[in-house]
Each structure stands twice: as structure tokens, then as C-alpha cells.
Enzyme design. Structure first.
Site, mmCIF file in Angstrom:
data_model
loop_
_atom_site.group_PDB
_atom_site.id
_atom_site.type_symbol
_atom_site.label_atom_id
_atom_site.label_comp_id
_atom_site.label_asym_id
_atom_site.label_seq_id
_atom_site.Cartn_x
_atom_site.Cartn_y
_atom_site.Cartn_z
ATOM 1 C CE LYS A 131 42.337 11.033 -14.931
ATOM 2 N NZ LYS A 131 43.344 10.738 -13.906
ATOM 3 C CD GLU B 75 45.372 13.812 -22.245
ATOM 4 O OE1 GLU B 75 44.954 13.569 -23.386
ATOM 5 O OE2 GLU B 75 44.629 13.794 -21.237
ATOM 6 C CB SER C 95 39.497 10.636 -7.717
ATOM 7 O OG SER C 95 40.724 10.984 -7.102
#
Ligand SMILES: *Cc1c(COP(=O)(O)O)cnc(C)c1O
Length: 392
Positions: free
Chosen positions: A89, A111, A377
Site C-alpha cells: 500500500k 478510507e 502483498s
């Protein structure tokens, strides 16, 4: 077939910008400027320098020997779990915050589902000295407590979303509402390849660093710069978009998108959008989403907060719709098993989201000659509570 976005912001029939009038000028300004800003040498220099020295890139491409032995092929892990803040991210939030600064914005909203995007955003805001407000579903606040504390410690304000299933889609609704009320000073950092154009393309470009590195890392490791298969979990689809990006038009590479089947695809508690989804509009883009016949969004469910989303990004809707990518759905149980398997044979505890990608290896047709990259990830620290329950 070309899988890039077109001038109007569509991947095939998916994408676009279906937004309230109040957001029009904001999104339009972004649309007109994002490519010019991103492509400026100074921007690229600042972005790449932070990715290197702050995020810790390039992330390793690790040849997982035990996993390769288990599946009788060659498996590399792209170690996004080793990034600062523990997942992919941060690649995107660093990119978007630099963009927000270029646009003169002073207030950042976001969010978050698993809290990973919230933490990555709060981190980038702390780094750049910008105000940060993170919307998060009340249920997610409960099940991802450590990340909530991290965001607070980083100076962000965490606002609970109390509507609907009190998860990611509700947090997204709240963030959009905030943006409508604060169009001038506020930049909305979206955490995945979702939302109105240009967000899906912008986020994909920031995450594309993953496959940009894979090209030379594979070349170095195997003498060939592409794998046979790339496997990635898909919530909104940003880590998958990054891992697929430079191979989208290379049909030698099979793309595998792994979704959450929750308690089972047809159990009524699932987030397997590519199977259960139909065409419609969610959060500003036309894509595949889980909805009733009259267009009400069906509440998604997954044990992993990051995959608990009723839609997928328009790029993935297009890849799946055209057959370019294969979708595989994995249940909670299968994902948990895979997390423990990886921990015990490779010494790597993956995020619950990522565990879905590993479980997919059991469902794929694998040849001995296959070279597979699994995009790892994120790391599993945030999911330890769930893993502990499993050990009792
Ligand atoms: C958020 C998250 C995901 C899901 O988001 P995508 O946009 O689909 O990548 C997957 N894995 C981890 C570790 C995450 O934090």
C-alpha cells in the site's frame, strides 16, 4: 487486445467516472494533470528516491525452495511484505501524497479496510507534514486494533463508519462524503485501483513498480524477464495490478487473480466478485460488483478485512471479462491453512489477504517447467489475533 486504459478512462466497457456534480471540478483537475505531474522528471526522482530510502525498495524476489518443491515447479515470492509499514500500500500513498502536494492540497482523507492503507496514508502524511483523516468501518476498527493504534500514533484521526456492514465500502462512502464537503483543500488518497477515473490508472501506475522490478529481477535470476504465471490476491486489485502491469500485454504470462470466497462462494457470505458480480456502478466506476437484481449492494464477507469489498477495480473486471486473467476464489479455511503452511515451510507469516494467493496454488494446473511469481502483498503481524484463535 490492449489492456491499457483509453482516453475516456475505460478498460473495455469498465471504468469511467460516475461522480456527483460536486466532485466534478476536483476529479477533472486531477484527470487533466495526473499524467503530466507523474511523468515530470522531478516527480519521478522524488518518488523513486522515497521508494528506495524510505520504503526500502527494491523488494526482494525470493526463490522459495520448499514451496517450489511442494508444488513441483519454480516459485518466486515478490516480497512486498518487507516494505515499510508491511505491505504494498505504501507504494501508492507515497505517489499520491507527492501528487497532492503538487496540487497544493493541505488536508488528506483516506478510507481503509484492513487498516494497511490507513497506516500507509498516515505514514505518508506524517512524513510530509499534512493533516490526515482516515475513515474505517466500525467492525474493521475492532478486528484490526493494532493498525488503529498505529494510525493514531502517527497523528491521524480515525473516524468510524457506522453504516451498512461497517466495513470497507461504508468507509469509502464516508470518505467520498467528506470530499464532497471539502473539495478545495482536501485530497482523497484512494487505496486501491478503484474509484472514478483517473484513480484506477493512477494507482496502477504507482504500484507498477512491483512488476518493473520483477522484469530485471527475473532476468537476473532465470535469464528470462517474464514468468509463466503471476498469482496475486484481489480486494480492489492494487497489488495484483502492480504485479501484472508490465505483463498485461504479454500473453505468455498467465495472470491469476485470487478472490475471497469467505464461507463459500454461494454461502451468502463471500466476496467472490468475479463469480457473483454483475455489471454496475460502485464508488464512481463501472465494474463488476455484487448486487441484487434491483441494484442494492450485497454485503461482502471475508475473514480478511482487505478482501472484504463488494466490487473489483475496472482493470480486473476487464481482465476477467475478456479471459486475460483467471479468477480463483478461496475460502477463509483454505486461506488460514495456506498461511500456516507458508509460515511453517518458508518461515514467512503472510497477511490473511496474501494467504488467499498461496491457497490458490492448490487449485491451479501447474507444470513442472512453470516459473510462478506469487505477489506476497503483506505481512501477517496485523492478523496475529486471527491466527492465534486458529491455534487454540
Ligand atoms: C489491502 C491489502 C490487499 C487488498 O488490496 P488490493 O488493492 O487488492 O491489493 C491485499 N493484501 C494486503 C496485504 C493488503 O493490505
Amino acid at each position: 487486445m490492449n489492456y491499457a486504459i483509453n482516453e475516456e478512462g475505460f478498460y473495455g466497457e469498465f471504468g469511467g467516472a460516475y461522480i456527483p456534480e460536486m466532485l466534478h471540478s476536483n476529479i477533472e483537475r486531477l484527470r487533466l494533470n495526473y499524467l503530466d505531474i507523474i511523468n515530470k522528471p522531478n516527480f519521478q526522482k522524488a518518488f523513486k528516491s522515497l521508494l528506495k530510502d524510505y520504503v526500502g525498495r527494491p523488494t526482494p524476489l525470493y526463490l522459495a525452495k520448499s514451496l517450489s518443491e511442494k508444488y513441483g515447479c519454480t516459485i518466486f515470492l515478490k516480497r512486498e511484505d518487507l516494505n515499510h509499514t508491511g505491505a504494498h500500500k505504501i507504494n501508492n500513498t507515497i505517489g499520491q501524497i507527492l501528487l497532492a502536494k503538487e496540487l497544493g492540497k493541505t488536508r488528506i482523507i483516506a478510507e481503509t479496510g484492513a487498516g494497511q492503507h490507513g497506516v500507509a496514508t498516515a505514514t505518508a502524511c506524517a512524513l510530509m507534514g499534512l493533516e490526515c483523516i482516515v475513515y474505517m468501518g466500525a467492525i474493521d476498527i475492532e478486528r484490526q486494533a493494532p493498525n488503529v493504534s498505529r494510525m493514531k500514533m502517527l497523528g491521524a484521526k480515525v473516524v468510524p463508519a457506522l453504516s451498512g456492514s461497517q466495513t470497507l465500502k461504508d468507509a469509502t462512502n464516508e470518505a467520498i462524503r467528506d470530499w464532497i464537503n471539502n473539495p478545495e483543500d482536501t485530497f482523497y488518497i484512494i487505496g486501491s485501483v478503484v474509484g472514478p477515473h483517473p484513480y484506477p490508472d493512477m494507482v496502477a501506475r504507482f504500484q507498477a513498480i512491483i512488476s518493473e522490478e520483477m522484469l530485471w529481477q527475473l532476468e537476473e535470476a532465470t535469464g528470462q524477464n517474464y514468468p509463466d504465471k503471476i498469482v496475486a490476491c484481489v480486494g480492489g486489485g492494487s497489488n495484483a495490478a502492480g504485479a501484472f502491469y508490465h505483463y498485461l500485454n504479454d500473453e505468455r504470462v498467465e495472470l491469476v487473480a485470487v478472490e475471497a470466497a469467505g464461507h463459500g462462494i454461494h454461502s451468502g457470505e463471500s466476496a467472490a466478485t468475479s463469480v457473483l458480480g454483475t455489471k454496475g456502478i460502485i464508488h464512481g466506476s463501472r465494474t463488476l460488483l455484487m448486487q441484487t437484481k434491483d441494484g442494492q449492494i450485497i454485503e461482502p464477507y471475508s475473514i480478511s478485512a482487505g478482501l472484504d469489498y463488494p466490487g473489483i477495480g475496472p482493470l480486473h473486471a476487464h481482465l476477467i471479462d475478456t479471459g486475460r486473467a483467471t479468477a480463483i476464489a478461496i475460502t477463509d479455511e483454505e486461506a488460514l491453512d495456506a498461511a500456516f503452511m507458508l509460515a511453517q515451510i518458508e518461515g514467512i507469516i503472510p497477511a490473511l489477504e496474501t494467504a488467499h494467493a498461496f491457497a490458490a496454488l492448490d487449485k491451479m494446473k501447474i507444470e513442472k517447467s512453470d516459473c510462478i511469481v506469487v505477489n506476497l502483498s503483506g505481512r501477517g503481524d496485523k492478523d496475529l489475533g486471527t491466527y492465534i484463535k486458529r491455534m487454540k
